[in-house]
Design a protein around this motif. Structure first.
Motif, mmCIF file in Angstrom:
data_model
loop_
_atom_site.group_PDB
_atom_site.id
_atom_site.type_symbol
_atom_site.label_atom_id
_atom_site.label_comp_id
_atom_site.label_asym_id
_atom_site.label_seq_id
_atom_site.Cartn_x
_atom_site.Cartn_y
_atom_site.Cartn_z
ATOM 1 N N CYS A 94 0.850 -1.273 0.068
ATOM 2 C CA CYS A 94 0.116 0.071 -0.005
ATOM 3 C C CYS A 94 0.802 1.276 -0.005
ATOM 4 C CB CYS A 94 -0.800 0.108 1.218
ATOM 5 S SG CYS A 94 -2.137 1.497 1.353
ATOM 6 N N GLY A 141 -2.675 -2.840 -3.044
ATOM 7 C CA GLY A 141 -2.709 -4.118 -4.046
ATOM 8 C C GLY A 141 -3.165 -5.263 -3.300
ATOM 9 N N ARG A 144 -1.440 -8.504 -3.999
ATOM 10 C CA ARG A 144 -0.386 -8.718 -3.239
ATOM 11 C C ARG A 144 -0.480 -8.999 -1.960
ATOM 12 N NH1 ARG A 144 4.495 -5.046 -5.683
ATOM 13 N NH2 ARG A 144 5.250 -6.314 -3.944
ATOM 14 N N SER A 159 -4.560 -13.912 -7.926
ATOM 15 C CA SER A 159 -5.531 -12.954 -8.829
ATOM 16 C C SER A 159 -6.359 -14.285 -9.672
ATOM 17 C CB SER A 159 -4.587 -12.373 -9.881
ATOM 18 O OG SER A 159 -5.356 -11.695 -10.705
#
Length: 170
Positions: A94, A141, A144, A159
């Motif tokens: 972040c 993210g 992530r 993802s």
């Protein structure tokens, strides 16, 4: 992989402390106002884990020269900014900052950075002349976070529809 470790209180490092830690790890940090490399971020993460017992930490007060023009400078020392990154296991998840809401100050910063003020930036700056409260923003993210939290070997595994140069459709 091992579980992610956290401390009860947030672990917040300020930029100068991070520079000292990295110098202790034999990194040449130059004038200490340059951006971190991936290797430096990973080494900082390992050092934070060793020193503070946590995989999660925040790095606060990034140098102003490596942040976007709209980032508010630190009022105590304009070499630094009111911005931060959050890390898990030495990898950024972040990035955030207080936004500069003062039209004169943002114009000064844009000029210092050598950015041409075209029509788009003129409109952006003009919008602040109508009154904007102090505000901030951040981008996280999520993939992530999942990748690092679970200790996966590739972020694509976190993802649903991973993208890369060879795959642009689900």
């Amino acid at each position: 992989s091992e579980p992610v470790t956290f401390t009860d209180e947030p672990c917040v490092l300020h930029w100068p402390e991070a520079m000292e830690i990295l110098k202790e790890k034999e990194f040449d940090m130059g004038d200490e106002l340059g951006d971190l490399t991936s290797a430096q971020e990973l080494a900082l993460g390992a050092a934070v884990k060793e020193k503070y017992g946590t995989d999660f930490f925040m790095l606060d007060k990034y140098p102003s020269n490596i942040r976007p023009f709209y980032t508010m400078p630190d009022p105590a020392d304009a070499r630094f900014s009111n911005s931060y990154d959050m890390f898990i296991r030495g990898q950024e998840i972040c990035s955030g900052a207080q936004r500069c809401h003062d039209p004169e100050l943002v114009t000064e910063i844009i000029n210092q950075k050598g950015i041409e003020i075209g029509d788009g930036l003129k409109t952006y700056i003009e919008s602040f002349r109508h009154g904007v409260s102090p505000h901030a923003g951040a981008g996280i993210g999520l993939e992530r976070v999942v990748f690092l939290y679970l200790g996966l070997d590739n972020v694509r595994k976190a993802s649903m529809f991973p993208r890369d140069p060879n795959r642009c459709t689900p």
